[in-house]
Write a protein that holds these residues in place. Structure first.
Motif, mmCIF file in Angstrom:
data_model
loop_
_atom_site.group_PDB
_atom_site.id
_atom_site.type_symbol
_atom_site.label_atom_id
_atom_site.label_comp_id
_atom_site.label_asym_id
_atom_site.label_seq_id
_atom_site.Cartn_x
_atom_site.Cartn_y
_atom_site.Cartn_z
ATOM 1 N N CYS A 27 0.834 -1.205 0.000
ATOM 2 C CA CYS A 27 0.000 0.000 0.000
ATOM 3 C C CYS A 27 0.870 1.258 0.000
ATOM 4 C CB CYS A 27 -0.923 -0.006 1.209
ATOM 5 S SG CYS A 27 -1.979 1.457 1.298
ATOM 6 N N CYS A 82 -0.224 3.185 3.622
ATOM 7 C CA CYS A 82 0.071 2.655 4.970
ATOM 8 C C CYS A 82 1.102 1.533 4.957
ATOM 9 C CB CYS A 82 -1.209 2.202 5.653
ATOM 10 S SG CYS A 82 -1.867 0.655 4.991
ATOM 11 N N CYS A 91 -4.015 -0.840 -0.164
ATOM 12 C CA CYS A 91 -4.679 -1.942 0.532
ATOM 13 C C CYS A 91 -6.187 -1.636 0.507
ATOM 14 C CB CYS A 91 -4.155 -2.059 1.963
ATOM 15 S SG CYS A 91 -4.712 -0.743 3.062
ATOM 16 N N CYS A 105 -7.312 1.400 2.771
ATOM 17 C CA CYS A 105 -6.993 2.742 2.281
ATOM 18 C C CYS A 105 -7.789 3.068 1.012
ATOM 19 C CB CYS A 105 -5.485 2.873 2.036
ATOM 20 S SG CYS A 105 -4.542 2.913 3.587
HETATM 21 ZN ZN LIG Z 1 -3.237 1.019 3.216
#
Ligand SMILES: [Zn+2]
Length: 318
Positions: free
Chosen positions: A214, A217, A254, A257
């Motif tokens: 991601c 994050c 991800c 997110c």
């Molecule tokens: Zn993420």
């Protein structure tokens, strides 16, 4: 057709308000024509004779596009629908910000649940002829996205509705048919006209580029079938946003997110700072091989907050 032999009977509203029915109405296929709003109400398609949205904060059952408002846009199987509120009743001009409440919030609930909304449209919206006053039921649409927009200097809610294949007729096919003076089609003839065709290779390449990690994050999900990530369009595809399906408009995210980005809780500043509900929450990871178009991130920031709301922070939840 329903317009024949149909007695107009005034139905009293029950104490609890209009009945709440989502999805299909029995014996009322997409393409059904109604003489007026009252007939569509009685059939159960749109249970309000005045408002554009029949819905509550918990969910919206139907919307009606009528020619009083010019904000709505139709393209292929997509419709851009503007929320209710903030308008002067006489002039139709926007005089206040719209709010994420009642049927407006209901449409976002539909978006979250994947629950379809019925769409009724005044014939004149499709044909451009003011004399066309009947209403056509286009069938079921999903709320594919929502965002903030600006009209006359005020915030409005903008929804992207997408026709559900098999349960709808597309607005522009119907418009062509009506303009030719033919009967409306009662089922979809084609699902390939003007559809958004995603290039899944573009999403695959952004996932390869970041090894499914991601960009916001740094999570890298490992499933039993290998790593998992999602290609997230920054500027959304289709009307009204018309973002490109290209690598410079896609992030590797991800699922968490991705949902937060599409739900306008995450935005990215021009310097790469990630904001979560307006608060700094890290920096976007960008590979040197990824020529991100930062103007698309600026666009995403704009539709997430409404221009007039910059500095006041995110979504108005009153
Ligand atoms: Zn993420």
């Amino acid at each position: 057709m329903r317009r024949f032999g149909h007695d107009l009977v005034e139905l009293p509203l029950s104490a609890g308000g209009p009945s709440v029915v989502y999805g299909k109405i029995p014996d009322c296929p997409a393409g059904t024509v109604f003489k007026n709003r009252r007939e569509a109400y009685d059939a159960g398609v749109h249970r309000t004779t005045q408002a554009g949205i029949a819905g509550q904060a918990e969910g919206t059952q139907s919307v009606c596009l009528s020619d009083g408002y010019s904000d709505d846009e139709i393209q292929g199987d997509l419709i851009t629908y503007t929320g209710f509120g903030g308008r002067d009743a006489n002039t139709g001009r926007h005089i206040a910000d719209q709010k994420l409440e009642q049927g407006n919030l209901g449409l976002v609930e539909n978006y979250k649940l994947g629950r379809p909304v019925r769409v009724l449209v005044k014939e004149s919206v499709l044909t451009g002829r003011r004399a066309d006053t009947e209403y056509i039921y286009l069938g079921l649409f999903v709320v594919a996205g929502w965002s903030w927009g600006m009209r006359d200097g005020f915030k409005v809610l903008v929804y992207q509705l997408r026709a559900v294949a098999g349960d709808s007729i597309t607005a522009d096919e119907t418009a062509e048919t009506l303009t030719r003076g033919e009967e409306t089609p009662t089922q979809r003839r084609s699902s390939t006209v003007n559809r958004i065709v995603r290039n899944y290779e573009v999403a695959a390449s952004v996932k390869r580029l970041y090894d499914n990690t991601c960009q916001i994050c740094s999570t890298r999900l490992e499933t039993a079938a290998g790593p998992y990530s999602e290609g997230a369009h920054i500027r959304p595809l289709g009307i009204p946003h018309n973002g490109p399906d290209t690598l410079d408009n896609i992030l590797c995210l991800c699922p968490n997110c991705h949902v937060l980005l599409d739900g306008h809780a995450l935005t990215v500043q021009p310097d790469g700072t990630v904001l979560k509900r307006g608060e700094p929450a890290g920096t976007l990871t960008v590979s040197t091989a990824h020529n991100l178009n930062f103007s698309n991130l600026a666009y995403q920031l704009e539709i997430s907050t409404g221009v007039s709301n910059l500095g006041r922070g995110g979504v108005d939840s009153t």
